[in-house]
Scaffold this motif. Structure first.
Motif, PDB file in Angstrom:
ATOM      1  N   GLY A  87       0.818  -1.207   0.000  1.00 44.30           N
ATOM      2  CA  GLY A  87       0.000   0.000   0.000  1.00 44.30           C
ATOM      3  C   GLY A  87       0.852   1.257   0.000  1.00 44.30           C
ATOM      4  N   ARG A  88       1.913   1.284   0.817  1.00 42.86           N
ATOM      5  CA  ARG A  88       2.814   2.441   0.830  1.00 42.86           C
ATOM      6  C   ARG A  88       3.485   2.623  -0.523  1.00 42.86           C
ATOM      7  NH1 ARG A  88       3.891   0.294   6.015  1.00 42.86           N
ATOM      8  NH2 ARG A  88       5.703  -0.852   5.210  1.00 42.86           N
ATOM      9  N   TRP A  89       3.905   1.522  -1.117  1.00 46.49           N
ATOM     10  CA  TRP A  89       4.564   1.556  -2.431  1.00 46.49           C
ATOM     11  C   TRP A  89       3.616   2.099  -3.494  1.00 46.49           C
ATOM     12  CZ3 TRP A  89       3.731  -2.095  -6.648  1.00 46.49           C
ATOM     13  CH2 TRP A  89       4.699  -1.993  -7.671  1.00 46.49           C
ATOM     14  N   LEU A  90       2.371   1.659  -3.491  1.00 52.39           N
ATOM     15  CA  LEU A  90       1.398   2.132  -4.471  1.00 52.39           C
ATOM     16  C   LEU A  90       1.073   3.612  -4.285  1.00 52.39           C
ATOM     17  CD1 LEU A  90      -1.077  -0.902  -4.528  1.00 52.39           C
ATOM     18  CD2 LEU A  90       0.537  -0.235  -6.328  1.00 52.39           C
ATOM     19  N   ARG A  91       1.012   4.060  -3.039  1.00 48.40           N
ATOM     20  CA  ARG A  91       0.697   5.474  -2.795  1.00 48.40           C
ATOM     21  C   ARG A  91       1.796   6.392  -3.325  1.00 48.40           C
ATOM     22  NH1 ARG A  91      -1.610   3.253   1.866  1.00 48.40           N
ATOM     23  NH2 ARG A  91       0.289   3.521   3.109  1.00 48.40           N
ATOM     24  N   ARG A  92       3.052   5.944  -3.286  1.00 50.72           N
ATOM     25  CA  ARG A  92       4.132   6.760  -3.846  1.00 50.72           C
ATOM     26  C   ARG A  92       4.002   6.889  -5.362  1.00 50.72           C
ATOM     27  NH1 ARG A  92       7.379   3.955  -0.029  1.00 50.72           N
ATOM     28  NH2 ARG A  92       8.212   2.558  -1.630  1.00 50.72           N
ATOM     29  N   ILE A  93       3.431   5.878  -6.001  1.00 52.48           N
ATOM     30  CA  ILE A  93       3.297   5.900  -7.458  1.00 52.48           C
ATOM     31  C   ILE A  93       2.293   6.956  -7.906  1.00 52.48           C
ATOM     32  CG2 ILE A  93       2.601   4.521  -9.476  1.00 52.48           C
ATOM     33  CD1 ILE A  93       3.591   2.048  -7.998  1.00 52.48           C
ATOM     34  N   VAL A  94       1.294   7.252  -7.093  1.00 52.81           N
ATOM     35  CA  VAL A  94       0.258   8.218  -7.476  1.00 52.81           C
ATOM     36  C   VAL A  94       0.384   9.532  -6.713  1.00 52.81           C
ATOM     37  CG1 VAL A  94      -1.364   6.421  -8.175  1.00 52.81           C
ATOM     38  CG2 VAL A  94      -1.367   7.189  -5.808  1.00 52.81           C
ATOM     39  N   ARG A  95       1.528   9.803  -6.110  1.00 59.19           N
ATOM     40  CA  ARG A  95       1.725  11.055  -5.362  1.00 59.19           C
ATOM     41  C   ARG A  95       1.923  12.198  -6.353  1.00 59.19           C
ATOM     42  NH1 ARG A  95       6.087  10.535  -0.847  1.00 59.19           N
ATOM     43  NH2 ARG A  95       4.428   9.222  -0.032  1.00 59.19           N
ATOM     44  N   TRP A  96       0.864  12.989  -6.561  1.00 63.04           N
ATOM     45  CA  TRP A  96       0.897  14.039  -7.577  1.00 63.04           C
ATOM     46  C   TRP A  96       0.947  15.448  -7.007  1.00 63.04           C
ATOM     47  CZ3 TRP A  96      -3.094  17.594  -7.712  1.00 63.04           C
ATOM     48  CH2 TRP A  96      -4.247  17.268  -6.968  1.00 63.04           C
ATOM     49  N   ARG A  97       0.656  15.620  -5.730  1.00 62.22           N
ATOM     50  CA  ARG A  97       0.664  16.959  -5.127  1.00 62.22           C
ATOM     51  C   ARG A  97       2.097  17.330  -4.725  1.00 62.22           C
ATOM     52  NH1 ARG A  97      -4.738  17.022  -1.202  1.00 62.22           N
ATOM     53  NH2 ARG A  97      -6.265  16.726  -2.891  1.00 62.22           N
ATOM     54  N   VAL A  98       2.810  17.902  -5.672  1.00 57.22           N
ATOM     55  CA  VAL A  98       4.225  18.193  -5.440  1.00 57.22           C
ATOM     56  C   VAL A  98       4.583  19.635  -5.768  1.00 57.22           C
ATOM     57  CG1 VAL A  98       4.900  15.808  -5.879  1.00 57.22           C
ATOM     58  CG2 VAL A  98       4.836  17.431  -7.773  1.00 57.22           C
ATOM     59  N   GLY A  99       3.644  20.421  -6.204  1.00 53.40           N
ATOM     60  CA  GLY A  99       3.942  21.802  -6.575  1.00 53.40           C
ATOM     61  C   GLY A  99       4.093  21.943  -8.077  1.00 53.40           C
ATOM     62  N   VAL A 100       3.519  22.996  -8.633  1.00 55.69           N
ATOM     63  CA  VAL A 100       3.518  23.180 -10.080  1.00 55.69           C
ATOM     64  C   VAL A 100       4.916  23.375 -10.635  1.00 55.69           C
ATOM     65  CG1 VAL A 100       3.207  25.691  -9.964  1.00 55.69           C
ATOM     66  CG2 VAL A 100       2.359  24.411 -11.962  1.00 55.69           C
ATOM     67  N   GLN A 101       5.847  23.906  -9.802  1.00 60.31           N
ATOM     68  CA  GLN A 101       7.205  24.136 -10.294  1.00 60.31           C
ATOM     69  C   GLN A 101       7.875  22.850 -10.742  1.00 60.31           C
ATOM     70  OE1 GLN A 101       6.253  24.369  -7.171  1.00 60.31           O
ATOM     71  NE2 GLN A 101       7.781  23.503  -5.754  1.00 60.31           N
ATOM     72  N   TRP A 102       7.499  21.724 -10.125  1.00 62.29           N
ATOM     73  CA  TRP A 102       8.109  20.455 -10.511  1.00 62.29           C
ATOM     74  C   TRP A 102       7.612  19.983 -11.867  1.00 62.29           C
ATOM     75  CZ3 TRP A 102      12.404  19.040  -8.698  1.00 62.29           C
ATOM     76  CH2 TRP A 102      12.773  19.403  -7.394  1.00 62.29           C
ATOM     77  N   TYR A 103       6.351  20.227 -12.148  1.00 59.32           N
ATOM     78  CA  TYR A 103       5.823  19.880 -13.467  1.00 59.32           C
ATOM     79  C   TYR A 103       6.478  20.745 -14.548  1.00 59.32           C
ATOM     80  CZ  TYR A 103       2.257  17.104 -11.105  1.00 59.32           C
ATOM     81  OH  TYR A 103       1.603  16.153 -10.350  1.00 59.32           O
ATOM     82  N   LEU A 104       6.706  22.027 -14.230  1.00 55.03           N
ATOM     83  CA  LEU A 104       7.369  22.906 -15.186  1.00 55.03           C
ATOM     84  C   LEU A 104       8.815  22.469 -15.409  1.00 55.03           C
ATOM     85  CD1 LEU A 104       6.017  26.373 -13.985  1.00 55.03           C
ATOM     86  CD2 LEU A 104       5.303  25.063 -16.000  1.00 55.03           C
ATOM     87  N   PHE A 105       9.497  22.107 -14.342  1.00 56.93           N
ATOM     88  CA  PHE A 105      10.887  21.665 -14.444  1.00 56.93           C
ATOM     89  C   PHE A 105      10.991  20.407 -15.301  1.00 56.93           C
ATOM     90  CE2 PHE A 105      14.246  18.815 -12.864  1.00 56.93           C
ATOM     91  CZ  PHE A 105      15.372  19.597 -13.088  1.00 56.93           C
ATOM     92  N   VAL A 106      10.106  19.451 -15.049  1.00 59.14           N
ATOM     93  CA  VAL A 106      10.172  18.165 -15.746  1.00 59.14           C
ATOM     94  C   VAL A 106       9.715  18.291 -17.194  1.00 59.14           C
ATOM     95  CG1 VAL A 106       9.127  15.867 -15.854  1.00 59.14           C
ATOM     96  CG2 VAL A 106       9.988  16.758 -13.677  1.00 59.14           C
ATOM     97  N   LEU A 107       8.580  18.940 -17.420  1.00 55.92           N
ATOM     98  CA  LEU A 107       7.970  18.948 -18.753  1.00 55.92           C
ATOM     99  C   LEU A 107       8.555  19.998 -19.687  1.00 55.92           C
ATOM    100  CD1 LEU A 107       4.246  18.440 -17.687  1.00 55.92           C
ATOM    101  CD2 LEU A 107       5.871  16.704 -18.456  1.00 55.92           C
ATOM    102  N   LEU A 108       9.121  21.088 -19.135  1.00 55.12           N
ATOM    103  CA  LEU A 108       9.672  22.156 -19.965  1.00 55.12           C
ATOM    104  C   LEU A 108      11.166  22.368 -19.741  1.00 55.12           C
ATOM    105  CD1 LEU A 108       6.804  24.814 -19.632  1.00 55.12           C
ATOM    106  CD2 LEU A 108       7.158  23.130 -21.448  1.00 55.12           C
ATOM    107  N   GLY A 109      11.599  22.338 -18.492  1.00 54.18           N
ATOM    108  CA  GLY A 109      13.008  22.591 -18.196  1.00 54.18           C
ATOM    109  C   GLY A 109      13.928  21.527 -18.748  1.00 54.18           C
ATOM    110  N   LEU A 110      13.562  20.261 -18.566  1.00 57.74           N
ATOM    111  CA  LEU A 110      14.406  19.174 -19.056  1.00 57.74           C
ATOM    112  C   LEU A 110      14.545  19.204 -20.581  1.00 57.74           C
ATOM    113  CD1 LEU A 110      16.100  16.712 -18.410  1.00 57.74           C
ATOM    114  CD2 LEU A 110      14.010  15.336 -18.362  1.00 57.74           C
TER     115      LEU A 110
END
Length: 298
Positions: A87-110
């Motif tokens: 259960g702990r392992w599965l919850r890490r897979i769907v952990r999406w609340r991390v801050g919009v800056q991380w989505y920008l870094f991953v999807l645009l910065g990289l």
């Protein structure tokens, strides 16, 4: 006459509990390599085994093999930590609340860093063709395909969701990340044994460049994973962005031979970013030992 009693199930499971990392890597490699080598060694590959594998069957076997790391993580976690651990392992897979800056870094910065690394290659800028840039819809389709069938979903719950926390606890972030990156690269080796058969593929030197680039990517994903509180979802998105942007956009927009026929541009881009992250975090890469609950076992 005396007989040795059979080991109880708890004792047999204790072998996995004492050596979860070793067990994990053995299962991950065995599952993936068994499937991939069944294609590579067939009549349609190296021709060392007396059966053929049709393109349709190969197209099913190869994506299935990419789920070896996640399957291994599920098996070892279930055997050593039970339902609560899964259960702990599965919850890490769907952990999406991390801050919009991380989505920008991953999807645009990289992707931006990948473009910079590409521009350093001879002939890249001269070959620039903006008309080859895929549409947003086409890129999103390629991204979704990459997530589910191209490796990230099958790999990251294992590499980052299971192995990385334990390796960091045992060896620290830099050495632990290096070990994982090297093993991750080695896991891809079957694709290079038959050129142009399985992506990624190529010559021995292509594999060397690919492996060096992948170790850099491992550090980048490690930073994202650590600094987002162990979000495997963000690791999946980082991996998918790297793969998708390269295959669906970068080599199309910059079709120079130095870009299309080599992984060196990815090696440059990956290490520029990885070394910057290592320097900025003083080698910690976002790792916080107090946040890790994994046991100190191999």
């Amino acid at each position: 006459m005396t007989t040795t009693p059979a080991q109880p199930a708890s004792a047999r499971q204790g072998l996995l509990a004492r050596h979860p990392l070793v067990s994990y890597f053995l299962i991950a490699f065995a599952f993936t390599w068994a499937l991939l080598f069944s294609v590579l060694l067939s009549k349609d590959g190296l021709g060392l085994l007396p059966y053929g594998v049709s393109p349709a069957l190969a197209s099913a076997i190869v994506p299935a093999g990419l789920f070896g790391p996640s399957l291994a993580a599920l098996i070892v976690t279930a055997a050593t930590e039970g339902r609560a651990g899964v259960g702990r392992w599965l919850r890490r897979i769907v952990r999406w609340r991390v801050g919009v800056q991380w989505y920008l870094f991953v999807l645009l910065g990289l992707p931006a860093v990948m473009v910079i690394g590409t521009l350093l290659r001879p002939g890249a800028l001269a070959s620039f063709d903006i008309s080859a840039l895929p549409s947003v819809l086409a890129y999103l389709g390629a991204f979704a395909f990459m997530v589910f069938l191209g490796g990230p979903l099958g790999e990251e719950p294992g590499w980052r969701g299971f192995a990385l926390p334990r390796l960091q606890r045992l060896h620290g972030p830099l050495v632990g990340g290096l070990i994982l990156g090297a093993l991750w690269a080695l896991w891809h080796l079957p694709g290079f044994l038959v050129p142009q058969r399985l992506p990624p593929s190529g010559t021995v030197m292509d594999f060397v460049r690919f492996a060096v680039a992948l170790i850099a990517l491992a550090y980048i994903i490690q930073f994202v994973f650590n600094d987002t509180g162990g979000s495997v979802l963000m690791a999946i998105l980082t991996h998918a962005t790297w793969n998708t942007f390269y295959s669906a956009a970068l080599v199309e927009v910059f079709p120079a031979p130095a870009v299309v026929g080599s992984y060196l541009n990815l090696t440059i881009a990956g290490w520029v970013l990885a070394l910057a992250l290592i320097a900025l975090t003083r080698g910690r890469l976002g790792y916080r030992p107090e946040a890790v609950q994994e046991p100190r076992v191999r």
